[in-house]
Design an enzyme around this catalytic site. Structure first.
Site, PDB file in Angstrom:
ATOM      1  N   ASN A   2       1.976  20.641 -20.697  1.00  0.00           N
ATOM      2  CA  ASN A   2       1.629  19.909 -21.920  1.00  0.00           C
ATOM      3  C   ASN A   2       1.918  20.687 -23.191  1.00  0.00           C
ATOM      4  OD1 ASN A   2       0.732  17.710 -20.484  1.00  0.00           O
ATOM      5  ND2 ASN A   2      -1.376  18.464 -20.359  1.00  0.00           N
ATOM      6  N   ARG A  24       0.813  -1.235   0.000  1.00  0.00           N
ATOM      7  CA  ARG A  24       0.000   0.000   0.000  1.00  0.00           C
ATOM      8  C   ARG A  24       0.841   1.278   0.000  1.00  0.00           C
ATOM      9  NH1 ARG A  24      -3.482  -3.209   2.996  1.00  0.00           N
ATOM     10  NH2 ARG A  24      -5.301  -3.709   1.718  1.00  0.00           N
ATOM     11  N   HIS A  55      10.510  11.158 -28.825  1.00  0.00           N
ATOM     12  CA  HIS A  55       9.721  12.104 -28.042  1.00  0.00           C
ATOM     13  C   HIS A  55      10.171  13.546 -28.264  1.00  0.00           C
ATOM     14  CE1 HIS A  55       6.948  13.259 -24.905  1.00  0.00           C
ATOM     15  NE2 HIS A  55       7.902  13.913 -24.271  1.00  0.00           N
ATOM     16  N   LYS A  99       4.189  11.841 -10.773  1.00  0.00           N
ATOM     17  CA  LYS A  99       3.389  11.014 -11.691  1.00  0.00           C
ATOM     18  C   LYS A  99       4.168   9.742 -11.961  1.00  0.00           C
ATOM     19  CE  LYS A  99       0.616  14.175 -14.513  1.00  0.00           C
ATOM     20  NZ  LYS A  99       0.362  14.594 -15.906  1.00  0.00           N
ATOM     21  N   LYS A 112       9.569  23.177 -13.068  1.00  0.00           N
ATOM     22  CA  LYS A 112       8.670  22.023 -12.943  1.00  0.00           C
ATOM     23  C   LYS A 112       8.176  21.894 -11.508  1.00  0.00           C
ATOM     24  CE  LYS A 112       6.896  17.833 -13.829  1.00  0.00           C
ATOM     25  NZ  LYS A 112       6.979  16.545 -14.499  1.00  0.00           N
ATOM     26  N   GLU A 149      12.331  19.366 -23.799  1.00  0.00           N
ATOM     27  CA  GLU A 149      11.598  19.688 -22.558  1.00  0.00           C
ATOM     28  C   GLU A 149      12.155  20.963 -21.922  1.00  0.00           C
ATOM     29  OE1 GLU A 149       8.956  17.961 -21.854  1.00  0.00           O
ATOM     30  OE2 GLU A 149       9.284  15.982 -22.749  1.00  0.00           O
ATOM     31  N   HIS A 183       2.183  14.103 -28.653  1.00  0.00           N
ATOM     32  CA  HIS A 183       1.758  12.736 -28.315  1.00  0.00           C
ATOM     33  C   HIS A 183       1.029  12.081 -29.487  1.00  0.00           C
ATOM     34  CE1 HIS A 183       1.947  13.436 -23.690  1.00  0.00           C
ATOM     35  NE2 HIS A 183       3.035  12.829 -24.131  1.00  0.00           N
ATOM     36  N   ARG A 197      -1.070  22.694 -13.921  1.00  0.00           N
ATOM     37  CA  ARG A 197      -0.092  21.689 -14.351  1.00  0.00           C
ATOM     38  C   ARG A 197      -0.214  21.390 -15.840  1.00  0.00           C
ATOM     39  NH1 ARG A 197       2.073  16.425 -10.938  1.00  0.00           N
ATOM     40  NH2 ARG A 197       3.479  15.661 -12.547  1.00  0.00           N
ATOM     41  N   GLU A 225      -3.011  17.986 -11.524  1.00  0.00           N
ATOM     42  CA  GLU A 225      -3.372  18.485 -12.846  1.00  0.00           C
ATOM     43  C   GLU A 225      -4.847  18.841 -12.971  1.00  0.00           C
ATOM     44  OE1 GLU A 225      -1.300  16.523 -16.024  1.00  0.00           O
ATOM     45  OE2 GLU A 225      -2.493  17.548 -17.551  1.00  0.00           O
ATOM     46  N   HIS A 253       2.785  18.994 -26.360  1.00  0.00           N
ATOM     47  CA  HIS A 253       2.517  17.574 -26.160  1.00  0.00           C
ATOM     48  C   HIS A 253       1.157  17.121 -26.693  1.00  0.00           C
ATOM     49  CE1 HIS A 253       6.080  17.786 -23.692  1.00  0.00           C
ATOM     50  NE2 HIS A 253       6.038  16.488 -23.451  1.00  0.00           N
TER      51      HIS A 253
HETATM   52  N1  LIG Z   1       6.540  10.995 -14.659  1.00  0.00           N
HETATM   53  C1  LIG Z   1       6.603  12.039 -15.433  1.00  0.00           C
HETATM   54  O1  LIG Z   1       6.217  13.129 -15.055  1.00  0.00           O
HETATM   55  C2  LIG Z   1       7.181  11.893 -16.808  1.00  0.00           C
HETATM   56  C3  LIG Z   1       7.459  13.036 -17.553  1.00  0.00           C
HETATM   57  C4  LIG Z   1       8.032  12.894 -18.808  1.00  0.00           C
HETATM   58  C5  LIG Z   1       8.279  11.617 -19.299  1.00  0.00           C
HETATM   59  N2  LIG Z   1       7.985  10.530 -18.553  1.00  0.00           N
HETATM   60  C6  LIG Z   1       8.258   9.173 -19.067  1.00  0.00           C
HETATM   61  O2  LIG Z   1       9.646   9.037 -19.247  1.00  0.00           O
HETATM   62  C7  LIG Z   1       9.889   8.047 -20.232  1.00  0.00           C
HETATM   63  C8  LIG Z   1      11.003   8.506 -21.137  1.00  0.00           C
HETATM   64  O3  LIG Z   1      12.151   8.737 -20.366  1.00  0.00           O
HETATM   65  P1  LIG Z   1      13.598   8.739 -21.016  1.00  0.00           P
HETATM   66  O4  LIG Z   1      13.596   9.552 -22.244  1.00  0.00           O
HETATM   67  O5  LIG Z   1      14.547   9.056 -19.929  1.00  0.00           O
HETATM   68  O6  LIG Z   1      13.728   7.219 -21.510  1.00  0.00           O
HETATM   69  P2  LIG Z   1      14.454   5.935 -20.868  1.00  0.00           P
HETATM   70  O7  LIG Z   1      14.171   5.772 -19.454  1.00  0.00           O
HETATM   71  O8  LIG Z   1      14.162   4.809 -21.776  1.00  0.00           O
HETATM   72  O9  LIG Z   1      15.995   6.301 -21.037  1.00  0.00           O
HETATM   73  C9  LIG Z   1      16.502   6.448 -22.341  1.00  0.00           C
HETATM   74  C10 LIG Z   1      17.588   5.421 -22.657  1.00  0.00           C
HETATM   75  O10 LIG Z   1      18.814   5.886 -22.126  1.00  0.00           O
HETATM   76  C11 LIG Z   1      19.371   4.952 -21.232  1.00  0.00           C
HETATM   77  N3  LIG Z   1      20.010   5.740 -20.185  1.00  0.00           N
HETATM   78  C12 LIG Z   1      19.409   6.560 -19.292  1.00  0.00           C
HETATM   79  N4  LIG Z   1      20.335   7.224 -18.583  1.00  0.00           N
HETATM   80  C13 LIG Z   1      21.534   6.820 -19.028  1.00  0.00           C
HETATM   81  C14 LIG Z   1      22.874   7.164 -18.707  1.00  0.00           C
HETATM   82  N5  LIG Z   1      23.163   8.101 -17.790  1.00  0.00           N
HETATM   83  N6  LIG Z   1      23.868   6.530 -19.355  1.00  0.00           N
HETATM   84  C15 LIG Z   1      23.587   5.618 -20.330  1.00  0.00           C
HETATM   85  N7  LIG Z   1      22.357   5.270 -20.690  1.00  0.00           N
HETATM   86  C16 LIG Z   1      21.340   5.871 -20.051  1.00  0.00           C
HETATM   87  C17 LIG Z   1      18.242   4.079 -20.788  1.00  0.00           C
HETATM   88  O11 LIG Z   1      18.670   2.802 -20.417  1.00  0.00           O
HETATM   89  C18 LIG Z   1      17.379   4.040 -22.053  1.00  0.00           C
HETATM   90  O12 LIG Z   1      17.869   3.084 -22.935  1.00  0.00           O
HETATM   91  C19 LIG Z   1       8.575   7.811 -20.939  1.00  0.00           C
HETATM   92  O13 LIG Z   1       8.068   6.540 -20.581  1.00  0.00           O
HETATM   93  C20 LIG Z   1       7.676   8.911 -20.418  1.00  0.00           C
HETATM   94  O14 LIG Z   1       6.327   8.510 -20.342  1.00  0.00           O
HETATM   95  C21 LIG Z   1       7.452  10.642 -17.323  1.00  0.00           C
HETATM   96 ZN   LIG Z   2       7.540  15.253 -22.735  1.00  0.00          ZN
END
Ligand SMILES: NC(=O)c1ccc[n+]([C@@H]2O[C@H](COP(=O)([O-])OP(=O)(O)OC[C@H]3O[C@@H](n4cnc5c(N)ncnc54)[C@H](O)[C@@H]3O)[C@@H](O)[C@H]2O)c1
Ligand SMILES: [Zn+2]
Length: 363
Positions: free
Chosen positions: A244, A121, A263, A143, A226, A185, A251, A240, A236, A247
């Site tokens: 977007n 939980r 992205h 999130k 942020k 971003e 998206h 918040r 949101e 986006h």
């Molecule tokens: N929670 C939120 O508010 C929020 C906001 C924006 C995006 N997201 C989510 O984030 C995700 C995308 O995140 P991302 O772009 O970081 O993708 P990701 O987590 O897949 O990382 C990108 C790639 O880089 C690699 N990597 C990361 N850091 C590294 C490092 N320091 N050295 C070597 N390799 C590294 C990872 O293994 C992966 O292959 C999506 O699923 C999206 O929905 C969440």
């Molecule tokens: Zn984004």
């Protein structure tokens, strides 16, 4: 950020945010005596590169450390991976006196945070973002969630991390193709809240274009922006939604291209198209739109639209069908550094037909 930023949610849940080179070393200082076990969760890539260092840091303070990896990639950000991780934590006998440490990009953080949100939980978690996108966007705000066959991030929760450590040293190993995902971003953050940051980015495109050459100042500003937004509106309900910007269209572009468009590129093109709309519907000055296009170009982010008829984009847009011809609600900028505000509920209504025109002109 020289001092940690303390975020408060409803005055009771606190989140400590640090942005500094080497700040991951603070893991020990942040560790609370009541936590008996650390579950270090991350994708296999990141654990392979940085897992050992973080495990050692944790072992210096936490009585017990369990390391849980999962395969990298959006395809693995699923309920199934979450269940596998949960089974592992249960097999290891983790109890409520545990803390999850999420290490990696946005995927690792979203997944590990969601595990923390529902395990027994809810247990606390600490975010250690390692991609630029995760550092400036995903790590703060609470999130968490996973994808399903019906779409991205459809199952999840709001669960605030106990702490976020944004350590730019991790960026040295980030693959170059990941960089624009974070840059887009950052430009978004400057567009929504900080004309000074936007101008700084215009003047420092060379340093920004290369991982490892960026100093912590722009990172810290983005984290502050942020943080301020999510503290105002955690769930949101209004403000918040300004996050977007770019986006709504972005998206849809990602979905319509089955995620072949990265992205960062999708959001960059989304910002350009939404910026065009903003020029028409809420008075974004044309020179500001031109600066946005120019900044993206100088950072080498391709904003040419993919060869895609508009009709293929439409199914992925959230259209209000009550309006004749259909309408969209979008977060749009009034000028660089300021979004259309509260009176309009932080979103502006735009007819679908207008977006079609803008799409056709861009293609
Ligand atoms: N929670 C939120 O508010 C929020 C906001 C924006 C995006 N997201 C989510 O984030 C995700 C995308 O995140 P991302 O772009 O970081 O993708 P990701 O987590 O897949 O990382 C990108 C790639 O880089 C690699 N990597 C990361 N850091 C590294 C490092 N320091 N050295 C070597 N390799 C590294 C990872 O293994 C992966 O292959 C999506 O699923 C999206 O929905 C969440
Ligand atoms: Zn984004």
């Amino acid at each position: 950020l020289t001092d940690p930023l303390i975020l408060e949610f409803e005055g009771r849940r606190r989140c400590e945010v640090r942005v500094a080179r080497g700040c991951v070393d603070a893991l020990g200082a942040l560790w609370r005596p009541q936590w008996r076990t650390a579950a270090l969760v991350g994708d296999a890539n990141v654990l392979g590169i940085h897992g050992e260092r973080v495990r050692r840091l944790l072992e210096a303070t936490a009585p017990r450390v369990v390391v849980c990896g999962f395969p990298p990639g959006e395809d693995h950000k699923t309920r199934e991976t979450k269940a596998t991780l949960e089974d592992r934590l249960m097999a290891e006998g983790l109890d409520r006196q545990s803390c999850v440490v999420a290490l990696g990009g946005g995927i690792s953080l979203d997944l590990a945070g969601f595990v923390a949100a529902t395990f027994l939980r809810g247990v606390p978690y600490i975010n250690v973002p390692t991609s630029l996108l995760a550092q400036v966007e995903a790590a703060v705000g609470g999130k968490v969630g996973v994808n399903t066959a019906s779409g991205k991030n459809l199952v999840g929760a709001f669960h605030q991390p106990a702490a976020v450590l944004v350590d730019s040293d991790f960026l040295a190993t980030l693959p170059a193709k990941q960089w624009p995902n974070g840059l887009a971003e950052m430009i978004k953050h400057s567009m929504i809240a900080d004309a000074g940051l936007f101008a700084w980015m215009e003047q420092n495109t060379r340093a920004l274009a290369r991982p490892g050459e960026m100093d912590d100042h722009p990172l810290a500003r983005c984290v502050e922006i942020k943080s301020a937004v999510v503290q105002q509106d955690e769930q949101e309900r209004g403000q918040r939604s300004i996050l977007n910007f770019g986006h709504t269209v972005g998206h849809a572009l990602e979905a319509a291209t089955a995620h072949h468009l990265a992205h960062g590129r999708a959001v960059a093109l989304g910002m350009v198209l939404e910026g065009e709309l903003a020029c028409g519907v809420c008075g974004l000055p044309r020179p500001h739109q031109q600066r946005l296009i120019q900044l993206l170009a100088s950072l080498g982010i391709d904003t040419r639209p993919p060869a895609l008829p508009f009709t293929e984009l439409v199914p992925f847009l959230e259209i209000d069908k009550k309006r004749q011809g259909g309408a969209l609600r979008m977060a749009l900028p009034l000028r660089i550094g300021e979004m259309a505000g509260g009176q309009q509920g932080y979103t502006v209504e735009v007819e679908l037909e207008r977006l079609r025109q803008v799409w056709e002109e861009a293609g």
